[in-house]
Motif scaffolding. Sequence first.
Motif, PDB file in Angstrom:
ATOM      1  N   ALA A 195       0.838  -1.212   0.000  1.00  0.00           N
ATOM      2  CA  ALA A 195       0.000   0.000   0.000  1.00  0.00           C
ATOM      3  C   ALA A 195       0.871   1.259   0.000  1.00  0.00           C
ATOM      4  O   ALA A 195       0.543   2.254  -0.655  1.00  0.00           O
ATOM      5  CB  ALA A 195      -0.927  -0.014   1.210  1.00  0.00           C
ATOM      6  N   ARG A 196       1.984   1.214   0.740  1.00  0.00           N
ATOM      7  CA  ARG A 196       2.890   2.367   0.816  1.00  0.00           C
ATOM      8  C   ARG A 196       3.441   2.737  -0.549  1.00  0.00           C
ATOM      9  O   ARG A 196       3.581   3.908  -0.886  1.00  0.00           O
ATOM     10  CB  ARG A 196       4.084   2.008   1.692  1.00  0.00           C
ATOM     11  CG  ARG A 196       3.957   2.504   3.092  1.00  0.00           C
ATOM     12  CD  ARG A 196       5.279   2.270   3.779  1.00  0.00           C
ATOM     13  NE  ARG A 196       5.161   2.517   5.200  1.00  0.00           N
ATOM     14  CZ  ARG A 196       6.068   2.125   6.086  1.00  0.00           C
ATOM     15  NH1 ARG A 196       7.130   1.465   5.700  1.00  0.00           N
ATOM     16  NH2 ARG A 196       5.911   2.403   7.348  1.00  0.00           N
ATOM     17  N   LYS A 197       3.762   1.700  -1.344  1.00  0.00           N
ATOM     18  CA  LYS A 197       4.380   1.924  -2.656  1.00  0.00           C
ATOM     19  C   LYS A 197       3.349   2.324  -3.703  1.00  0.00           C
ATOM     20  O   LYS A 197       3.685   2.926  -4.710  1.00  0.00           O
ATOM     21  CB  LYS A 197       5.078   0.635  -3.109  1.00  0.00           C
ATOM     22  CG  LYS A 197       6.415   0.460  -2.452  1.00  0.00           C
ATOM     23  CD  LYS A 197       7.198  -0.672  -3.116  1.00  0.00           C
ATOM     24  CE  LYS A 197       7.775  -1.604  -2.075  1.00  0.00           C
ATOM     25  NZ  LYS A 197       7.392  -2.996  -2.190  1.00  0.00           N
ATOM     26  N   ALA A 198       2.084   1.963  -3.446  1.00  0.00           N
ATOM     27  CA  ALA A 198       1.073   2.138  -4.491  1.00  0.00           C
ATOM     28  C   ALA A 198       0.543   3.566  -4.536  1.00  0.00           C
ATOM     29  O   ALA A 198       0.645   4.308  -3.557  1.00  0.00           O
ATOM     30  CB  ALA A 198      -0.071   1.182  -4.211  1.00  0.00           C
ATOM     31  N   ARG A 199      -0.038   3.918  -5.690  1.00  0.00           N
ATOM     32  CA  ARG A 199      -0.647   5.249  -5.801  1.00  0.00           C
ATOM     33  C   ARG A 199      -2.151   5.189  -5.506  1.00  0.00           C
ATOM     34  O   ARG A 199      -2.799   6.216  -5.418  1.00  0.00           O
ATOM     35  CB  ARG A 199      -0.388   5.812  -7.203  1.00  0.00           C
ATOM     36  CG  ARG A 199       1.093   6.024  -7.510  1.00  0.00           C
ATOM     37  CD  ARG A 199       1.383   7.387  -8.119  1.00  0.00           C
ATOM     38  NE  ARG A 199       0.540   7.669  -9.278  1.00  0.00           N
ATOM     39  CZ  ARG A 199       0.816   7.250 -10.512  1.00  0.00           C
ATOM     40  NH1 ARG A 199       1.895   6.515 -10.739  1.00  0.00           N
ATOM     41  NH2 ARG A 199       0.026   7.571 -11.509  1.00  0.00           N
ATOM     42  N   VAL A 200      -2.673   4.002  -5.350  1.00  0.00           N
ATOM     43  CA  VAL A 200      -4.109   3.855  -5.093  1.00  0.00           C
ATOM     44  C   VAL A 200      -4.406   4.094  -3.611  1.00  0.00           C
ATOM     45  O   VAL A 200      -3.506   4.108  -2.779  1.00  0.00           O
ATOM     46  CB  VAL A 200      -4.600   2.440  -5.492  1.00  0.00           C
ATOM     47  CG1 VAL A 200      -4.494   2.236  -6.982  1.00  0.00           C
ATOM     48  CG2 VAL A 200      -3.832   1.359  -4.721  1.00  0.00           C
ATOM     49  N   LYS A 201      -5.708   4.270  -3.297  1.00  0.00           N
ATOM     50  CA  LYS A 201      -6.114   4.420  -1.892  1.00  0.00           C
ATOM     51  C   LYS A 201      -6.410   3.050  -1.303  1.00  0.00           C
ATOM     52  O   LYS A 201      -7.025   2.202  -1.974  1.00  0.00           O
ATOM     53  CB  LYS A 201      -7.385   5.268  -1.796  1.00  0.00           C
ATOM     54  CG  LYS A 201      -7.259   6.644  -2.384  1.00  0.00           C
ATOM     55  CD  LYS A 201      -6.384   7.558  -1.559  1.00  0.00           C
ATOM     56  CE  LYS A 201      -6.226   8.899  -2.260  1.00  0.00           C
ATOM     57  NZ  LYS A 201      -5.188   9.732  -1.655  1.00  0.00           N
ATOM     58  N   THR A 202      -5.983   2.857  -0.055  1.00  0.00           N
ATOM     59  CA  THR A 202      -6.246   1.587   0.626  1.00  0.00           C
ATOM     60  C   THR A 202      -6.754   1.897   2.032  1.00  0.00           C
ATOM     61  O   THR A 202      -6.216   2.788   2.713  1.00  0.00           O
ATOM     62  CB  THR A 202      -4.959   0.737   0.712  1.00  0.00           C
ATOM     63  OG1 THR A 202      -3.894   1.563   1.166  1.00  0.00           O
ATOM     64  CG2 THR A 202      -4.578   0.144  -0.636  1.00  0.00           C
TER      65      THR A 202
END
Length: 383
Positions: free
Chosen positions: A123-130
């Motif tokens: 999640a930290r690396k991603a650009r999406v919302k989690t």
Amino acid sequence: MSSPRRIGVAILGYAFMGKSHSHAFKSMPHFFYPPPAIPELVVIYGRTEEKVREAAENYGFKKHVTDWRKAVNDPEVEVVDNCLPNNMHMEPTLEAIEKGKNVLCEKPLARNSGEAKILRDAARKARVKTMVAFNYRFVPAVQLARNIVQSGMLGRIYHFRARYLQDWLVDPNAPLTWRLRKEDAGSGPLGDLGSHIIDLGRFIVGEFKSVMGVVKTFIGERPLPGNPAKKDRVTVDDAFEAVVELENGAIGTLEASRFATGRKNYNNFEVNGEKGSIEFNLERLNELRVYLKEWERGSIGGWNTVLVTEKTHPYIKAYWPPGHIIGWEHTFINEVYHFIKAVVQDEGIAPLGATFEDGYRNNVIMDAILKSAEDGKKVTIEF
Ligand code: SOE
């Protein structure tokens, strides 16, 4: 006027949580008007064709699938809502993040902190919302409680005391469902109910510093679902108790059980501070009980019950005029509103929503309770 943005949703799982989440996505634009986007129920996943077809019809999904990868990879889908059992949080959530989908994942984030760390890192690396679906953060009275504590109105906080009690395992012949198997659930009421009260403690009062836990399995074997003549081992706790220390100097107790005879969904907490106290009970979710020492000086004194339905209270403006109460399902509508707004308007999930970091820390605290119970020692929390 331009037509409102639409956002495609896939829900994995059609049981209790699939039902409450799909209702929330459908109802959100009815109350939060204008909505940040209109959720479209694109696809629902379940293992059994007949049951998932029926769920799709009943909840209003365009499609249903029996392969979760098809739901996650559906090009119409921007939001994946993972309502599957705990052993199915990792793989579909990781795949959804990798495919650029925003993910709302049911609690607890994972079966243990090792898995939760993998999800947190992705999640930290991603650009999406989690976001982790800790829905009780979205009870208006709970947010009012947080605002009261964080405003300093109660002064220094001494205690956080919480219990989440149910009784659906009191019958020794209740079947051995996935919730009673460590490989599927991770833990028992600790992960299922304790995760909620740990989250509420962190949300309202602050970070945990140490824990000392006791866990107990009262009934070691149970009949298999669909084959009651055969029994197998229960591999999770039936109840836990913990004494905790918080970073801000407060101490507290946490308790969850599936053996609290007569208690169906009793989620209760109390905070005691130098200038007053507050108490919440989910069975009366529109109310917050408040005690302020300064009331002793006037003629009021004692505890007072605030009906949390004023326009100034969190989320209430979206619903009814003051005095018109809301219910359990509204916690999910508020949660979905927060999540969709964060996705569409590129806002933070924190501080009101539980991030995957919150989910990870929650799992670390639960693992520490299990470790402490095993070793009979206090465990310092290390994130
Ligand atoms: C368990 O019975 C359960 O459904 C939990 O899984 C939910 O998180 C809780 O809100 C109600 O109880």
